[in-house]
Design a protein around this motif. Structure first.
Motif, short mmCIF file in Angstrom:
data_model
loop_
_atom_site.label_atom_id
_atom_site.label_comp_id
_atom_site.label_asym_id
_atom_site.label_seq_id
_atom_site.Cartn_x
_atom_site.Cartn_y
_atom_site.Cartn_z
N ALA A 382 0.86 -1.18 0.00
CA ALA A 382 0.00 0.00 0.00
C ALA A 382 0.90 1.23 0.00
CB ALA A 382 -0.91 0.02 1.23
N GLU A 383 0.41 2.31 -0.57
CA GLU A 383 1.23 3.52 -0.66
C GLU A 383 1.56 4.07 0.72
OE1 GLU A 383 3.69 5.86 -2.45
OE2 GLU A 383 2.41 4.53 -3.65
N SER A 384 0.72 3.81 1.72
CA SER A 384 0.96 4.34 3.06
C SER A 384 2.12 3.66 3.77
CB SER A 384 -0.31 4.19 3.92
OG SER A 384 -0.66 2.82 4.06
N ASN A 406 8.16 -13.85 -11.98
CA ASN A 406 7.05 -12.93 -12.22
C ASN A 406 6.45 -12.53 -10.87
OD1 ASN A 406 4.87 -11.51 -13.57
ND2 ASN A 406 3.57 -13.22 -12.94
N ILE A 407 6.61 -11.27 -10.50
CA ILE A 407 6.01 -10.76 -9.27
C ILE A 407 4.81 -9.89 -9.65
CG2 ILE A 407 6.34 -9.33 -7.22
CD1 ILE A 407 9.29 -10.05 -7.27
N ASN A 408 3.64 -10.33 -9.23
CA ASN A 408 2.43 -9.58 -9.49
C ASN A 408 2.17 -8.65 -8.30
OD1 ASN A 408 -0.14 -8.76 -10.51
ND2 ASN A 408 -1.13 -10.32 -9.23
N VAL A 409 2.35 -7.35 -8.51
CA VAL A 409 2.21 -6.38 -7.43
C VAL A 409 0.73 -6.07 -7.21
CG1 VAL A 409 2.77 -4.05 -6.64
CG2 VAL A 409 4.47 -5.38 -7.92
N VAL A 410 0.26 -6.35 -5.99
CA VAL A 410 -1.14 -6.13 -5.64
C VAL A 410 -1.22 -4.88 -4.76
CG1 VAL A 410 -3.19 -7.08 -4.51
CG2 VAL A 410 -1.58 -8.61 -5.70
N ARG A 411 -1.83 -3.84 -5.31
CA ARG A 411 -1.96 -2.59 -4.53
C ARG A 411 -3.18 -2.72 -3.62
NH1 ARG A 411 -1.09 3.52 -6.62
NH2 ARG A 411 -1.56 4.58 -4.66
N TYR A 417 -4.53 -1.71 6.12
CA TYR A 417 -3.44 -2.53 5.58
C TYR A 417 -2.79 -3.39 6.66
CZ TYR A 417 0.84 -3.79 3.08
OH TYR A 417 1.88 -4.49 2.49
N TYR A 418 -2.53 -2.79 7.83
CA TYR A 418 -1.84 -3.55 8.88
C TYR A 418 -2.75 -4.50 9.65
CZ TYR A 418 2.51 -1.12 8.06
OH TYR A 418 3.65 -0.65 7.47
N SER A 419 -4.05 -4.34 9.49
CA SER A 419 -4.97 -5.28 10.14
C SER A 419 -5.46 -6.37 9.19
CB SER A 419 -6.17 -4.52 10.72
OG SER A 419 -6.85 -3.79 9.71
N ASP A 420 -5.50 -6.06 7.89
CA ASP A 420 -6.08 -7.01 6.93
C ASP A 420 -5.06 -7.69 6.01
OD1 ASP A 420 -8.52 -6.19 7.97
OD2 ASP A 420 -8.78 -4.63 6.45
N LYS A 425 -1.23 -12.02 4.51
CA LYS A 425 -0.90 -12.39 3.13
C LYS A 425 0.57 -12.79 3.05
CE LYS A 425 -4.73 -10.09 0.98
NZ LYS A 425 -5.24 -9.38 -0.21
N PRO A 426 0.90 -13.82 2.26
CA PRO A 426 2.21 -14.48 2.36
C PRO A 426 3.42 -13.69 1.86
CG PRO A 426 0.89 -15.46 0.62
CD PRO A 426 -0.02 -14.53 1.35
N PHE A 427 3.23 -12.61 1.11
CA PHE A 427 4.36 -11.82 0.62
C PHE A 427 3.90 -10.37 0.55
CE2 PHE A 427 7.67 -11.34 -3.04
CZ PHE A 427 8.62 -10.88 -2.14
N SER A 428 4.57 -9.50 1.29
CA SER A 428 4.11 -8.12 1.36
C SER A 428 5.28 -7.19 1.65
CB SER A 428 3.06 -7.97 2.47
OG SER A 428 3.62 -8.28 3.74
N ALA A 429 5.00 -5.89 1.60
CA ALA A 429 5.98 -4.86 1.97
C ALA A 429 5.52 -4.22 3.27
CB ALA A 429 6.11 -3.82 0.87
#
Length: 536
Positions: A382-384, A406-411, A417-420, A425-429
């Motif tokens: 997420a941008e935040s 192939n990395i599919n970026v999911v916005r 974001y931090y609660s859901d 989710k298995p791979f995130s920033a």
């Protein structure tokens, strides 16, 4: 006088002006003695005297990363909104000083037994809650126990697993007993979860009211929107120069920056790095660019395919060009990381571990070994999370193509974001604030049973070393243990660390701060509201 002597005199004069210890007339006289022209002396006086703390005004603080699901329960604190708010309306036993040392907050002094297995904290008897109630040892005991025990759901529970007892010894003394020594315990008490709340009289705490002993009391507000606060007349510490504080959640980076430029807010907690150079040229804005131990992490769930294979994890670590990321996303306002969560500005950083570089060919080889050629994964962001976070992940996806990945970026939505997303989710920033010691960081996010073990990594040797290092009083031996833990993170762990981000925030004209700022969080260790002031 010599030029060197003149400069020493002017430095002392400037310091005296900042501290309000000299009049303008005396300042101008002595500046003339040092050979400074009247025009230059006037400018220096204006600048120096402005640095003297002034009382008054409403500080409008535009902050990023706020969610409507945030609560006053300190065990659930996670967003910047709640961290900034907690340091504004609540207190802790100890605090990180502007010089990045350890200083008093509610506790005026502390001491330990020789084995560091029992700590005694003496409380400030002048501290009061906003409700008017005295802050006593029982409030501290119940506040710390809120994060302990089988029933606790606190994210900081793992930090207190070695604590066997927290008890009051009279009204203003707290004794904490541990199963093994912990030399870092007073530092641990600065963790933002350990805010002191009023006891409910039944062994729990009244967190829902928002009552606290901090420099400002909450008058009104709504999570994810805005908070209105006013100075707490019973504040036991220094600072709290503003009359009022308006904390305004501005998750959108453009809206946040526009609000600063137009003067709708007095400071913002995070600026768009793309426009860093432009803002620095604006005479009405001061940018603070502070190196820190704050990190951007990319955790992979080690119990979820394909991340359950260490070859896949290391292939993804080899498929990111950190130098390009730092240049194009952070615009140089970051320090290159090496897939272990310890930064060069923090104690015990191991400077001899080889830096992992971008190597798509080696990544391909590891994927072949894992039987995962042509790997395809989703990555949430997420941008935040960080200014330019989505662009960062898109750039990483482009870099990873050279390794056949192939990395599919999911916005994802900013709100929730931090609660859901995070931990689910298995791979995130993810964006992490700095922690004062390796033990705190490793215990929070890498210990096998930690609530915030974001990569779900399990490593028996790491956990063994963590326990040993915690009570080791020999610094050389402790450093060796942390080095081995860093190697384990780098070579086996499930977290990719591209960089340690500088805290880059900005102040409008007339907002002043001290010479030093804490690097534990953005905006002077999240304490801008109580440490900054308006110039006269």
């Amino acid at each position: 006088m010599t030029r060197k002597t003149d400069q020493i005199l002017m430095d002392r004069l400037a310091m005296a002006a900042r501290e309000g210890k000299i009049s303008r007339r005396s300042f101008m006289h002595y500046a003339g003695v040092a050979g400074v022209t009247a025009t230059a002396a006037t400018g220096l006086w204006t600048k120096s005297a402005a640095a003297q703390p002034q009382r008054g005004g409403t500080f409008r603080w535009g902050v990023h990363d706020g969610n409507s699901s945030d609560t006053h329960d300190p065990g659930t604190y996670v967003t910047r909104q709640m961290i900034f708010l907690a340091h504004t309306h609540r207190s802790y036993l100890t605090m990180i000083t502007p010089e990045n040392g350890l200083g008093p907050d509610l506790a005026t002094e502390w001491s330990a037994t020789p084995d560091a297995a029992e700590w005694t904290f003496t409380l400030n008897e002048n501290a009061t809650f906003h409700s008017g109630k005295k802050c006593t040892a029982q409030d501290v005991v119940d506040s710390l126990n809120h994060h302990r025990g089988d029933e606790s759901t606190s994210a900081a529970k793992a930090l207190l697993t070695d604590v066997t007892d927290v008890k009051a010894d009279g009204d203003y003394t707290v004794v904490i007993t541990l199963s093994r020594g912990n030399a870092d315990l007073p530092w641990l008490m600065t963790d933002y979860h350990f805010a002191i709340c009023p006891s409910d009289g039944n062994g729990g705490i009244d967190w829902a009211s928002g009552d606290g002993t901090g420099p400002y009391k909450i008058d009104s507000g709504e999570p994810g929107i805005q908070w209105e606060l006013s100075r707490h007349d019973g504040w036991h510490g220094e600072g709290a120069y503003f009359d009022n504080v308006a904390m305004i959640v501005l998750n959108d980076p453009n809206a946040r920056q526009t609000a600063l430029v137009t003067g709708d807010v007095d400071a913002v907690s995070l600026i768009e790095l793309k426009t860093l150079a432009l803002l620095e040229r604006n005479p009405n804005i001061t940018v603070d660019n502070i190196p820190s131990g704050g990190a951007i992490t990319m955790p992979m769930h080690c119990d979820t395919a394909p991340f359950d294979d260490v070859n896949v994890r290391n292939a993804l670590k080899l498929s990111i060009d950190r130098d390009e990321i730092i240049e194009k996303i952070s615009f140089g306002a970051a320090t290159k990381a090496n897939d272990f969560h310890l930064s060069p500005v923090q104690p015990y950083w191991p400077d001899d571990i080889p830096q992992r570089e971008y190597d798509p060919d080696q990544a391909k080889s590891l994927l072949k070994k894992a039987g995962q050629e042509g790997l395809s994964v989703n990555m949430s962001v997420a941008e935040s999370v960080y200014t330019g976070a989505v662009d960062m992940c898109v750039l990483y996806a482009e870099q990873a193509k050279a390794a056949g990945i192939n990395i599919n970026v999911v916005r994802e939505p900013n709100d929730g974001y931090y609660s859901d997303v995070w931990l689910k989710k298995p791979f995130s920033a993810v964006s992490w604030g700095a922690r004062p010691t390796p033990d705190v960081m490793f215990t929070l996010a890498y210990k096998s049973d930690a609530a915030w073990n974001e990569s779900r990594w399990q490593n028996e040797r790491f956990n063994e070393l963590l326990l040993q290092a915690k009570g080791e009083l020999d610094d050389t031996l402790r450093a060796e243990m942390y080095r081995e833990m860093c190697l384990l993170m780098r070579n086996d762990g499930g977290t990719l660390l591209p960089f340690f981000n500088n805290w880059v925030y900005a102040r409008g004209k007339g907002v002043e701060r001290g010479e030093n700022v804490a690097a534990s969080w953005s905006c002077d260790g999240a304490r801008a509201a109580s440490r900054w002031w308006f110039s006269a």
